[in-house]
Motif scaffolding. Structure first.
Motif, PDB file in Angstrom:
ATOM      1  N   THR A  99       0.814  -1.227   0.000  1.00  0.00           N
ATOM      2  CA  THR A  99       0.000   0.000   0.000  1.00  0.00           C
ATOM      3  C   THR A  99       0.848   1.279   0.000  1.00  0.00           C
ATOM      4  O   THR A  99       2.014   1.268   0.384  1.00  0.00           O
ATOM      5  CB  THR A  99      -0.955  -0.029   1.214  1.00  0.00           C
ATOM      6  OG1 THR A  99      -0.201  -0.257   2.399  1.00  0.00           O
ATOM      7  CG2 THR A  99      -1.993  -1.126   1.057  1.00  0.00           C
ATOM      8  N   LYS A 118       2.136  -5.131   3.538  1.00  0.00           N
ATOM      9  CA  LYS A 118       3.417  -4.395   3.454  1.00  0.00           C
ATOM     10  C   LYS A 118       3.020  -2.931   3.237  1.00  0.00           C
ATOM     11  O   LYS A 118       2.802  -2.492   2.119  1.00  0.00           O
ATOM     12  CB  LYS A 118       4.250  -4.929   2.282  1.00  0.00           C
ATOM     13  CG  LYS A 118       5.757  -4.742   2.400  1.00  0.00           C
ATOM     14  CD  LYS A 118       6.207  -3.333   2.632  1.00  0.00           C
ATOM     15  CE  LYS A 118       6.203  -2.489   1.379  1.00  0.00           C
ATOM     16  NZ  LYS A 118       6.476  -1.034   1.666  1.00  0.00           N
ATOM     17  N   GLU A 146       1.682  13.112 -13.230  1.00  0.00           N
ATOM     18  CA  GLU A 146       0.984  13.157 -11.945  1.00  0.00           C
ATOM     19  C   GLU A 146       1.891  13.899 -10.969  1.00  0.00           C
ATOM     20  O   GLU A 146       2.998  13.442 -10.665  1.00  0.00           O
ATOM     21  CB  GLU A 146       0.718  11.740 -11.415  1.00  0.00           C
ATOM     22  CG  GLU A 146      -0.002  11.777 -10.075  1.00  0.00           C
ATOM     23  CD  GLU A 146      -0.225  10.409  -9.444  1.00  0.00           C
ATOM     24  OE1 GLU A 146       0.643   9.530  -9.542  1.00  0.00           O
ATOM     25  OE2 GLU A 146      -1.287  10.245  -8.821  1.00  0.00           O
ATOM     26  N   PHE A 204     -14.014   0.245  -6.125  1.00  0.00           N
ATOM     27  CA  PHE A 204     -13.159   1.392  -6.412  1.00  0.00           C
ATOM     28  C   PHE A 204     -12.084   0.972  -7.399  1.00  0.00           C
ATOM     29  O   PHE A 204     -11.354   0.019  -7.158  1.00  0.00           O
ATOM     30  CB  PHE A 204     -12.512   1.873  -5.104  1.00  0.00           C
ATOM     31  CG  PHE A 204     -11.607   3.068  -5.256  1.00  0.00           C
ATOM     32  CD1 PHE A 204     -11.973   4.302  -4.747  1.00  0.00           C
ATOM     33  CD2 PHE A 204     -10.378   2.962  -5.899  1.00  0.00           C
ATOM     34  CE1 PHE A 204     -11.141   5.408  -4.878  1.00  0.00           C
ATOM     35  CE2 PHE A 204      -9.543   4.057  -6.041  1.00  0.00           C
ATOM     36  CZ  PHE A 204      -9.928   5.278  -5.528  1.00  0.00           C
ATOM     37  N   SER A 214       1.896   4.053  -7.245  1.00  0.00           N
ATOM     38  CA  SER A 214       2.117   4.799  -8.495  1.00  0.00           C
ATOM     39  C   SER A 214       2.066   3.848  -9.700  1.00  0.00           C
ATOM     40  O   SER A 214       2.294   2.637  -9.566  1.00  0.00           O
ATOM     41  CB  SER A 214       3.472   5.502  -8.429  1.00  0.00           C
ATOM     42  OG  SER A 214       4.480   4.544  -8.216  1.00  0.00           O
ATOM     43  N   GLY A 240      -2.995   2.090  -9.883  1.00  0.00           N
ATOM     44  CA  GLY A 240      -1.890   3.011 -10.112  1.00  0.00           C
ATOM     45  C   GLY A 240      -2.252   4.472  -9.896  1.00  0.00           C
ATOM     46  O   GLY A 240      -3.208   4.802  -9.200  1.00  0.00           O
ATOM     47  N   GLU A 251       6.560   2.467   3.828  1.00  0.00           N
ATOM     48  CA  GLU A 251       7.616   2.639   4.834  1.00  0.00           C
ATOM     49  C   GLU A 251       7.655   4.073   5.367  1.00  0.00           C
ATOM     50  O   GLU A 251       8.352   4.368   6.318  1.00  0.00           O
ATOM     51  CB  GLU A 251       8.976   2.229   4.243  1.00  0.00           C
ATOM     52  CG  GLU A 251       9.464   3.040   3.048  1.00  0.00           C
ATOM     53  CD  GLU A 251       8.905   2.573   1.691  1.00  0.00           C
ATOM     54  OE1 GLU A 251       7.719   2.193   1.615  1.00  0.00           O
ATOM     55  OE2 GLU A 251       9.676   2.624   0.718  1.00  0.00           O
TER      56      GLU A 251
HETATM   57  P1  NAD Z   1       4.705   4.087  -4.563  1.00  0.00           P
HETATM   58  O1  NAD Z   1       4.330   3.411  -5.832  1.00  0.00           O
HETATM   59  O2  NAD Z   1       6.013   4.770  -4.475  1.00  0.00           O
HETATM   60  O3  NAD Z   1       4.697   3.025  -3.356  1.00  0.00           O
HETATM   61  C1  NAD Z   1       3.611   2.161  -3.127  1.00  0.00           C
HETATM   62  C2  NAD Z   1       4.124   0.899  -2.441  1.00  0.00           C
HETATM   63  O4  NAD Z   1       5.046   0.233  -3.309  1.00  0.00           O
HETATM   64  C3  NAD Z   1       4.858   1.166  -1.132  1.00  0.00           C
HETATM   65  O5  NAD Z   1       4.488   0.182  -0.192  1.00  0.00           O
HETATM   66  C4  NAD Z   1       6.322   1.046  -1.522  1.00  0.00           C
HETATM   67  O6  NAD Z   1       7.135   0.577  -0.474  1.00  0.00           O
HETATM   68  C5  NAD Z   1       6.293   0.047  -2.659  1.00  0.00           C
HETATM   69  N1  NAD Z   1       7.352   0.282  -3.644  1.00  0.00           N
HETATM   70  C6  NAD Z   1       7.877   1.487  -4.005  1.00  0.00           C
HETATM   71  N2  NAD Z   1       8.815   1.324  -4.944  1.00  0.00           N
HETATM   72  C7  NAD Z   1       8.897  -0.012  -5.198  1.00  0.00           C
HETATM   73  C8  NAD Z   1       9.684  -0.810  -6.085  1.00  0.00           C
HETATM   74  N3  NAD Z   1      10.587  -0.261  -6.913  1.00  0.00           N
HETATM   75  N4  NAD Z   1       9.495  -2.141  -6.095  1.00  0.00           N
HETATM   76  C9  NAD Z   1       8.585  -2.707  -5.281  1.00  0.00           C
HETATM   77  N5  NAD Z   1       7.812  -2.004  -4.414  1.00  0.00           N
HETATM   78  C10 NAD Z   1       7.950  -0.673  -4.375  1.00  0.00           C
HETATM   79  O7  NAD Z   1       3.496   5.091  -4.208  1.00  0.00           O
HETATM   80  P2  NAD Z   1       3.430   6.174  -3.048  1.00  0.00           P
HETATM   81  O8  NAD Z   1       4.348   7.298  -3.369  1.00  0.00           O
HETATM   82  O9  NAD Z   1       3.540   5.513  -1.722  1.00  0.00           O
HETATM   83  O10 NAD Z   1       1.914   6.652  -3.206  1.00  0.00           O
HETATM   84  C11 NAD Z   1       1.498   7.629  -4.109  1.00  0.00           C
HETATM   85  C12 NAD Z   1       0.999   7.009  -5.403  1.00  0.00           C
HETATM   86  O11 NAD Z   1      -0.054   6.090  -5.140  1.00  0.00           O
HETATM   87  C13 NAD Z   1       0.413   8.043  -6.348  1.00  0.00           C
HETATM   88  O12 NAD Z   1       0.836   7.738  -7.650  1.00  0.00           O
HETATM   89  C14 NAD Z   1      -1.089   7.845  -6.208  1.00  0.00           C
HETATM   90  O13 NAD Z   1      -1.866   8.223  -7.319  1.00  0.00           O
HETATM   91  C15 NAD Z   1      -1.160   6.372  -6.000  1.00  0.00           C
HETATM   92  N6  NAD Z   1      -2.401   5.979  -5.368  1.00  0.00           N
HETATM   93  C16 NAD Z   1      -3.333   5.369  -6.145  1.00  0.00           C
HETATM   94  C17 NAD Z   1      -4.545   5.018  -5.603  1.00  0.00           C
HETATM   95  C18 NAD Z   1      -5.587   4.348  -6.442  1.00  0.00           C
HETATM   96  O14 NAD Z   1      -6.562   3.902  -5.882  1.00  0.00           O
HETATM   97  N7  NAD Z   1      -5.439   4.247  -7.741  1.00  0.00           N
HETATM   98  C19 NAD Z   1      -4.811   5.272  -4.251  1.00  0.00           C
HETATM   99  C20 NAD Z   1      -3.826   5.882  -3.485  1.00  0.00           C
HETATM  100  C21 NAD Z   1      -2.611   6.240  -4.058  1.00  0.00           C
END
Ligand code: NAD
Length: 499
Positions: A149, A175, A384, A451, A228, A250, A178
């Motif tokens: 998440t 998970k 974004e 959702f 993301s 995403g 962090e």
């Molecule tokens: P992120 O993608 O950086 O991280 C999300 C999760 O992935 C975290 O738990 C992180 O530890 C893990 N992660 C990060 N990099 C990774 C990698 N290289 N390999 C494996 N795991 C990895 O996202 P964020 O910055 O925590 O959250 C913001 C993003 O989430 C925005 O893009 C937002 O639009 C999106 N988001 C989408 C929704 C939806 O419902 N579509 C909801 C909430 C947030």
């Protein structure tokens, strides 16, 4: 003062062994490191999976009413402790108290939905599909499932997943992000207090190392991801390559179309609330207003006027309407987009880059920024930004506005502001986006709907929660049954046909 360490939760208890690697957890309002979070190694993930696997062998056979009782008790505990949870969110994420409470309450609604699992997981039954032969379908849990998440909803997004997964008879490994990890442990404690057996819900903290182990572990059957777009795509491709069921939500670039007949005061309130709430760090935040015809000329002064009154500060301060961003790197990245917007030729109408919050010099604050004359080639339109930056794009016709939305690779949420029923109907029919608002700027479906976005905003077949959630966390089995009767004796090598 010794820094607090946030550790994993495995097999019904806080994990005691210390970690080889840690991450810093900041207070975004002050910029200080307030805790360390353990980063799981592959062997720690394996311990969590083994515990979840063992627990799944019995949890899948526990009666529906016993599972439901645990969920009802958990619902009561979350409701009772919502202010403590909201406090954790403000401390680690930075969002203001009212917003944090709103998040907890939207999560609570999913727990309430999951309390209805006895009805939701019912199968179908057909009598006499052939003479004295009955057929029926049952929904069974998958086994061990994982949730990965994002930082922006540390309470609600995990709650989109685990209450339903657990209610369906699965065991769960979370998970969380962090960057704001404490809420996950708090919920684990409440679940234990609610009577959930050890191993049914586990938390492993960490980064890519932990995620990759979950993605490849043979005993993990399914993965739910929210984050993301590039990571969502990676999770989907890697998880499915390892034979798992995956839903990966995403990023987003949400448009709000304003037609000239709209109630402009209402539209201005909505654009400001949805653009700057939670400092724009919402996947359903509005980041582009598409003003049709003369709408922009009437809307711009109303937007500017409202931005000037917004109060930005520490999320615990009752006067604050918008808090800081999650960390310094993100704050600087968002401010960099404002620089780029200016360089690319958009008109910066409100500039929040120099904002200073009294007594919070180290905080990751950025004031609200508003651009006019944004065009689709600019990076502030294409990317974004995930911060308090709202752009206004001017178009001549409604059809151009819909075309713009449908040409965007993201398709999470979209809104239309109008008083014309025909225009609204055309919109819901033609727009290629997963969640649609009509005079509603953040159309987040209730727990009993599902959702999810379309296109680059979701990889996989299932949206989260609602019926899709139940379907994602169960697999269908179809049974054909006949009770032996001497009349059926006799060898017949022909293909069974209905009699
Ligand atoms: P992120 O993608 O950086 O991280 C999300 C999760 O992935 C975290 O738990 C992180 O530890 C893990 N992660 C990060 N990099 C990774 C990698 N290289 N390999 C494996 N795991 C990895 O996202 P964020 O910055 O925590 O959250 C913001 C993003 O989430 C925005 O893009 C937002 O639009 C999106 N988001 C989408 C929704 C939806 O419902 N579509 C909801 C909430 C947030």
């Amino acid at each position: 003062m010794a820094t607090k360490t946030i550790n994993h939760w495995i097999d019904g208890k806080a994990y005691e062994k210390s970690a080889e690697r840690h991450g810093d957890v900041f207070n975004p309002a002050t910029g200080e490191v307030q805790a360390k979070v353990a980063y799981a190694t592959p062997s720690v993930v394996d311990e969590a999976v083994e515990s979840a696997w063992k627990a799944s062998q019995t949890w899948r056979s526990i009666s529906l009413s016993k599972r439901t009782k645990v969920l009802f008790a958990f619902r009561q505990l979350v409701d009772k402790h919502q202010h403590e949870m909201a406090k954790l969110l403000t401390l680690e994420h930075g969002k203001v108290t009212g917003d944090a409470l709103g998040e907890v309450n939207r999560g609570l609604e999913v727990i309430e939905f999951a309390c209805g699992i006895a009805d939701l997981s019912k199968g179908e039954y057909s009598e006499n599909v052939s003479t004295e032969v009955d057929s029926y379908s049952i929904r069974q849990p998958l086994g061990v499932v994982a949730g990965i998440t994002p930082f922006n909803f540390p309470a609600m997004v995990p709650m989109w997943m685990y209450p339903i997964a657990i209610a369906c008879g699965n065991t769960f490994i979370l998970k969380p992000s962090e960057r704001d990890p404490s809420c996950a442990n708090f919920c684990a404690e409440l679940l234990a207090e609610a009577g959930l057996p050890p191993g049914v819900f586990n938390v492993v903290h960490g980064d890519k190392v932990a995620v990759d182990r979950l993605l490849e572990h043979p005993k993990v059957s399914a993965v739910s991801f929210v984050g993301s777009t590039p990571i969502a795509q990676y999770i989907y491709e890697t998880g499915t390559r390892h034979g798992k069921r995956v839903q990966a939500l995403g990023g987003a670039k949400n448009h709000m179309i304003v037609l000239p007949d709209a109630d402009m005061e209402l539209a201005a309130d909505a654009a400001i609330s949805a653009g700057f709430g939670s400092a724009g760090e919402r996947c359903m935040a509005i980041s582009v207003v598409v003003a049709v015809g003369n709408a922009a000329d009437r809307l711009m002064p109303l937007l500017k006027e409202r931005i000037a009154k917004l109060s930005v500060g520490d999320g615990f301060d009752k006067a604050s309407e918008m808090g800081p961003l999650i960390n310094k790197a993100h704050r600087d990245k968002v401010a960099g987009y404002v620089d780029k917007g200016v360089a690319e030729g958009a008109t910066l109408v409100s500039d929040g880059r120099q904002l200073a919050v009294a007594g919070r010099a180290g905080g990751f604050f950025l004031g609200p920024c508003l651009f006019d004359n944004v065009s689709t080639e600019m990076s502030i339109y294409k990317d974004e930004i995930f911060g308090p930056v709202l752009g206004v794009t001017r178009v001549g016709t409604y059809d151009e506005a819909i075309k713009m939305v449908n040409s965007n690779p993201y398709a999470n949420g979209v809104a239309l502001f109008t008083n014309d029923g025909g225009a609204a109907r055309k919109f819901q029919h033609e727009v290629e986006v997963g969640m649609v608002g009509i005079n509603v700027p953040i159309p987040v479906p209730m727990a009993y709907y599902s959702f999810g976005g379309w296109k680059a905003s979701l990889f996989g077949d299932h949206h989260v929660h609602g019926r899709d959630g139940v379907h994602f966390y169960t697999r269908m089995k179809a049974v054909t049954s006949r009770w032996p009767d001497p009349r059926h004796r006799g060898v017949d090598l022909g293909f069974p046909t209905n009699k």
